[in-house]
Design an enzyme around this catalytic site. Structure first.
Site, short mmCIF file in Angstrom:
data_model
loop_
_atom_site.label_atom_id
_atom_site.label_comp_id
_atom_site.label_asym_id
_atom_site.label_seq_id
_atom_site.Cartn_x
_atom_site.Cartn_y
_atom_site.Cartn_z
N SER A 1 0.81 -1.22 0.00
CA SER A 1 0.00 0.00 0.00
C SER A 1 0.84 1.27 0.00
CB SER A 1 -0.92 0.00 1.24
OG SER A 1 -1.71 -1.15 1.24
N GLY A 2 2.15 1.12 -0.14
CA GLY A 2 3.01 2.31 -0.09
C GLY A 2 3.81 2.39 1.20
N THR B 1 6.77 1.19 2.00
CA THR B 1 8.19 1.50 1.82
C THR B 1 8.38 3.01 1.66
OG1 THR B 1 8.25 -0.57 0.58
CG2 THR B 1 10.21 0.82 0.45
N HIS C 1 2.37 -4.74 9.77
CA HIS C 1 1.24 -5.01 8.88
C HIS C 1 0.07 -5.59 9.69
CE1 HIS C 1 3.18 -4.05 5.17
NE2 HIS C 1 3.96 -5.12 5.10
N ARG D 1 8.21 -0.79 -8.03
CA ARG D 1 7.73 -1.22 -9.35
C ARG D 1 7.27 0.00 -10.11
NH1 ARG D 1 3.20 -3.63 -11.94
NH2 ARG D 1 1.90 -2.76 -10.30
N LYS D 2 5.95 0.19 -10.23
CA LYS D 2 5.45 1.30 -11.06
C LYS D 2 5.03 2.51 -10.23
CE LYS D 2 3.45 -0.29 -15.26
NZ LYS D 2 2.13 -0.47 -15.91
P1 A3P Z 1 3.26 -1.05 -7.41
O1 A3P Z 1 3.54 -2.51 -7.30
O2 A3P Z 1 1.84 -0.76 -7.77
O3 A3P Z 1 4.20 -0.33 -8.29
P2 A3P Z 1 4.77 -1.53 -0.10
O4 A3P Z 1 5.85 -0.56 0.10
O5 A3P Z 1 3.64 -1.38 0.89
O6 A3P Z 1 5.26 -2.90 -0.25
O7 A3P Z 1 4.06 -1.13 -1.48
C1 A3P Z 1 4.73 -1.32 -2.68
C2 A3P Z 1 4.10 -0.39 -3.72
O8 A3P Z 1 4.54 0.94 -3.46
C3 A3P Z 1 4.57 -0.74 -5.11
O9 A3P Z 1 3.48 -0.40 -5.98
C4 A3P Z 1 5.75 0.19 -5.29
O10 A3P Z 1 6.09 0.44 -6.63
C5 A3P Z 1 5.25 1.44 -4.59
N1 A3P Z 1 6.35 2.29 -4.11
C6 A3P Z 1 7.51 1.89 -3.55
N2 A3P Z 1 8.29 2.94 -3.28
C7 A3P Z 1 7.61 4.03 -3.67
C8 A3P Z 1 7.91 5.43 -3.66
N3 A3P Z 1 9.06 5.86 -3.20
N4 A3P Z 1 6.97 6.28 -4.13
C9 A3P Z 1 5.80 5.83 -4.61
N5 A3P Z 1 5.46 4.52 -4.66
C10 A3P Z 1 6.35 3.63 -4.19
#
Ligand code: A3P
Length: 346
Positions: free
Chosen positions: A78-79, A81, A149, A308-309
């Protein structure tokens, strides 16, 4: 027999609810279709079996929150990281300028800049490692940046204590994008021996997610609990949305810093500190850092799998309109009447 609390500490009771979760784990409903690890249904959520066995009981028995702790909470993918990076950079900016070439986030994955409570305990190999981990948490200097989590209802009650409890920052993401992100992560992060990237299909992930049978699912119940708590205790629980953070990162970072008790001064804003942190933590920057392009985090997860994206609406490239409608209906029915809405369902 209860441990006598030290001065300034909330009492820890050995009869705390969930402290005996390990004893009943074998009797709990089991889900083995999620390929990375088995899940058990516990207290309304599907959790990694090791989370029920180790993390839940230990955190309930031993976690001693401090009022100046900041606990980052989220449903996976959910963002988290990004939020960890932003919170870490904001909290530590007097020691580490975001412009400095040797900023920790330039040579450490954000997950190695926090203590991830349930995940670290779930990964621990034996009880001695778990004990060491709990001791390390205790020994950390304040203010601690922690992450979890776990659903809100499974946090130790002390975390919510009016005097001892800590601040929680929750990040919520649209369920369809969280699902897509989880599928990619599951295939990419786990060793090939555990998850055969070819054979775990999106359709399989979709079915599990819709049934709530994914790590920490159902996602919508996870979100709803934290949202309700943020409405009840806005001074202690902050609720952020990934989509809004993408739209207005600086405004959300300023809100976050204020909530964490380290508001940016006018001078800092004029000097471009807010902008510099947003830039340092941007997906493009983080993704291209050498430390995040290769290697693994301390827990052994491939660093690159966290980036990722980072866009809104990637689900439309993976789901048919019928699939999207099915999930939207499940979610809408589940949150109906609560006052909460996901952005894409509003
Ligand atoms: P996507 O797989 O849709 O690209 P988490 O950190 O909770 O594991 O979530 C991972 C999601 O957050 C991934 O989404 C990842 O690309 C995105 N993400 C990771 N770092 C980010 C950043 N610095 N800014 C925006 N989105 C980020």
């Amino acid at each position: 027999m209860e441990d006598a609390p030290q001065e300034g500490e909330a009492p820890v009771t050995t009869t705390a609810p969930h402290a005996n979760a390990a004893e009943i784990v074998a009797s709990l409903p089991l889900e083995t279709r999620y390929p990375a690890f088995p899940l058990r249904q516990y207290a309304g959520f599907w959790l990694a079996e090791t989370t029920v066995k180790a993390a839940v009981p230990l955190l309930h028995a031993r976690l001693q929150p401090r009022p100046d702790d900041v606990l980052i909470a989220s449903f996976p993918k959910s963002g988290t990281t990004w939020l960890i990076a932003l919170a870490f950079a904001a909290l530590n900016r007097s020691e580490h300028s975001p412009l400095a070439g040797d900023h920790p986030l330039r040579h450490c994955n954000p997950h190695d800049c926090v203590r991830f409570l349930d995940t670290e305990l779930a990964f621990a190999k034996n009880t001695a490692d778990m004990d060491t981990l709990m001791d390390e948490l205790e020994a950390l200097p304040s203010p601690r940046l922690l992450a979890t989590h776990l659903p809100h209802s499974l946090l130790p009650e002390r975390v919510m204590d009016e005097s001892f409890g800590c601040r929680i920052v929750y990040i919520c993401r649209d369920p369809k994008d969280a699902l897509v992100s989880l599928w990619h992560f599951t295939k990419k992060a786990a060793p090939a021996a555990v998850v055969d990237a070819q054979s775990f299909t999106f359709q399989e992930m979709f079915e599990l997610f819709c049934e709530g049978r994914c790590p920490n699912g159902p996602q919508w119940h996870h979100v709803l609990q934290y949202w309700q708590e943020s409405v009840r205790r806005p001074d202690k629980v902050m609720f952020l949305r990934y989509e809004e953070m993408l739209r207005e990162p600086e405004r959300n970072l300023k809100k976050l810093a204020k909530f964490m008790g380290c508001e940016f001064s006018d001078e800092e804003e004029e000097a471009g500190v807010v902008r510099a942190i947003v830039e340092l933590c941007s997906l493009e920057k983080m993704k291209n850092m050498e430390v995040n392009r290769s290697g693994s985090t301390k827990l052994g997860v491939k660093s690159e799998s966290y980036f990722r994206k980072g866009v809104v609406g990637d689900w439309s490239r993976h789901m048919t309109p019928e699939m999207a409608q099915k999930l939207d209906k499940i979610v809408r029915d589940a949150v109906d009447g609560s006052g909460f809405t996901f952005a894409s369902l509003a």
